[in-house]
Design an enzyme around this catalytic site. Sequence first.
Site, PDB file in Angstrom:
ATOM      1  N   LYS A   1     -11.235  13.920  -8.847  1.00  0.00           N
ATOM      2  CA  LYS A   1     -11.029  12.768  -7.958  1.00  0.00           C
ATOM      3  C   LYS A   1     -10.291  13.236  -6.724  1.00  0.00           C
ATOM      4  CE  LYS A   1      -7.617   9.805  -9.009  1.00  0.00           C
ATOM      5  NZ  LYS A   1      -6.919   8.675  -9.646  1.00  0.00           N
TER       6      LYS A   1
ATOM      7  N   HIS B   1       3.913   7.773 -16.194  1.00  0.00           N
ATOM      8  CA  HIS B   1       2.830   8.428 -15.462  1.00  0.00           C
ATOM      9  C   HIS B   1       2.903   9.945 -15.620  1.00  0.00           C
ATOM     10  CE1 HIS B   1      -0.068   9.351 -12.445  1.00  0.00           C
ATOM     11  NE2 HIS B   1       0.826   9.971 -11.696  1.00  0.00           N
TER      12      HIS B   1
ATOM     13  N   THR C   1     -10.345   4.003  -9.338  1.00  0.00           N
ATOM     14  CA  THR C   1     -10.550   5.238 -10.106  1.00  0.00           C
ATOM     15  C   THR C   1     -11.504   4.985 -11.266  1.00  0.00           C
ATOM     16  OG1 THR C   1      -8.347   6.018  -9.524  1.00  0.00           O
ATOM     17  CG2 THR C   1      -9.340   6.992 -11.503  1.00  0.00           C
TER      18      THR C   1
ATOM     19  N   GLY D   1      17.492 -17.127  -1.598  1.00  0.00           N
ATOM     20  CA  GLY D   1      16.610 -16.231  -2.338  1.00  0.00           C
ATOM     21  C   GLY D   1      17.340 -15.188  -3.173  1.00  0.00           C
ATOM     22  N   GLU D   2      18.651 -15.065  -3.002  1.00  0.00           N
ATOM     23  CA  GLU D   2      19.382 -14.059  -3.792  1.00  0.00           C
ATOM     24  C   GLU D   2      19.363 -14.439  -5.270  1.00  0.00           C
ATOM     25  OE1 GLU D   2      23.373 -13.450  -2.477  1.00  0.00           O
ATOM     26  OE2 GLU D   2      22.733 -12.623  -0.549  1.00  0.00           O
TER      27      GLU D   2
ATOM     28  N   ARG E   1       4.451   6.408 -10.280  1.00  0.00           N
ATOM     29  CA  ARG E   1       3.442   7.275  -9.656  1.00  0.00           C
ATOM     30  C   ARG E   1       3.998   7.965  -8.403  1.00  0.00           C
ATOM     31  NH1 ARG E   1      -1.569   3.565  -9.010  1.00  0.00           N
ATOM     32  NH2 ARG E   1       0.060   1.999  -8.784  1.00  0.00           N
TER      33      ARG E   1
ATOM     34  N   THR F   1      -5.786  -0.567  -8.611  1.00  0.00           N
ATOM     35  CA  THR F   1      -6.847  -1.301  -7.895  1.00  0.00           C
ATOM     36  C   THR F   1      -8.160  -1.266  -8.676  1.00  0.00           C
ATOM     37  OG1 THR F   1      -7.620   0.666  -6.731  1.00  0.00           O
ATOM     38  CG2 THR F   1      -5.859  -0.603  -5.678  1.00  0.00           C
TER      39      THR F   1
HETATM   40  C1  R5P Z   1      -3.320   8.401 -10.924  1.00  0.00           C
HETATM   41  O1  R5P Z   1      -2.834   9.520 -10.956  1.00  0.00           O
HETATM   42  C2  R5P Z   1      -3.248   7.459 -12.091  1.00  0.00           C
HETATM   43  O2  R5P Z   1      -3.302   8.138 -13.308  1.00  0.00           O
HETATM   44  C3  R5P Z   1      -4.370   6.441 -12.012  1.00  0.00           C
HETATM   45  O3  R5P Z   1      -5.607   7.096 -12.117  1.00  0.00           O
HETATM   46  C4  R5P Z   1      -4.340   5.670 -10.733  1.00  0.00           C
HETATM   47  O4  R5P Z   1      -3.055   5.251 -10.458  1.00  0.00           O
HETATM   48  C5  R5P Z   1      -5.268   4.478 -10.765  1.00  0.00           C
HETATM   49  O5  R5P Z   1      -5.216   3.815  -9.546  1.00  0.00           O
HETATM   50  P1  R5P Z   1      -6.390   2.903  -9.050  1.00  0.00           P
HETATM   51  O6  R5P Z   1      -6.717   1.955 -10.177  1.00  0.00           O
HETATM   52  O7  R5P Z   1      -5.848   2.192  -7.843  1.00  0.00           O
HETATM   53  O8  R5P Z   1      -7.539   3.785  -8.698  1.00  0.00           O
END
Ligand code: R5P
Length: 304
Positions: free
Chosen positions: A192, A130, A228, A38-39, A96, A225
């Site tokens: 949030k 970010h 948000t 796998g290397e 992040r 994901t």
């Molecule tokens: C958070 O500070 C970022 O700006 C995004 O809002 C966040 O990473 C989005 O993550 P997810 O889609 O998992 O909610």
Amino acid sequence: MKDFLLFSGSSNIPLAQAVAKLLHTTLGKVDLSRFADGELRPWIQEDVRDKTVFVIQSLSYPMDEHVMELSLMGDAIRRSAPRNMIAVIPYMGYARQDKQHRIGEPVSARVIAKFIEVSKYKEVITVDLHNDAIVGFFQIPVSHVTAMDVLTEEVKKLSLARPVVVSPDVGGVKRARNLAYALDVPMVVMEKKRFLDRHDTSESFEIIGNVKGMDAVIIDDVISTGGTIAHSAESLKEAGTASVTVLASHAVFAGEAKEKLSTAPIDTLIVSDTIQLPKEKLFPKLRFISVAPLIADAIASMIK
Ligand code: R5P
């Protein structure tokens, strides 16, 4: 123009090819094979001596493999005496994790910056970090380019009747304010809450500002994901918005993101191509804009 070569890691070859095309070249040959255990064993098959060499690699999923590719390709290239070697990172994974959220955690973004430096890259080109402060994690020069202008142009094309820019969290206010300024429209912020003991989970969205009857334009840097954005869109619809448009630089689309985003009350979702998404993660209301021209311009300015 300086003699230059462009290589790509395996994370986003279509974007690298688009950049190469804009620069009237093709990607350099590299063999990214692996040993039986796998290397990774990169083999650069071009003469890089005295050339300015760019390696394009998004640090997207699987990020650890992609970090390693970027790192080992850098080591392979620098051993053949290039004039300069530049890492082009359209999406910087781990960005992040830019602070120690609780005792016992690393500041991963800084570690990634050190990885890049230790691999002897002399400069970095990256897109929409970010957090702008991540530039300071590097001791080498960083060209931090933004997809904001191209995203802004896409929103203008939608000819929304009563646009209002929405920051999905307090951390994104600066980004949203810039977009609102560019579009000359008002801005609202959502509050949030995240829970440190629950990964990738956000709950509790409150809108600070009036959105009734307006066309919400949510702007975020990363959609991971999709939680948000889906929660924000739902809250905005409940508050009476006429439509919801979403803009984001980096479409990570982890886990159930496709399901969440495609069923959320979103009219249009516009993302850039910093991350190559597999076909299974695409859905009808998702649109792409390319950052290839931005990256090609940044490269061109370094070889002129
Ligand atoms: C958070 O500070 C970022 O700006 C995004 O809002 C966040 O990473 C989005 O993550 P997810 O889609 O998992 O909610």
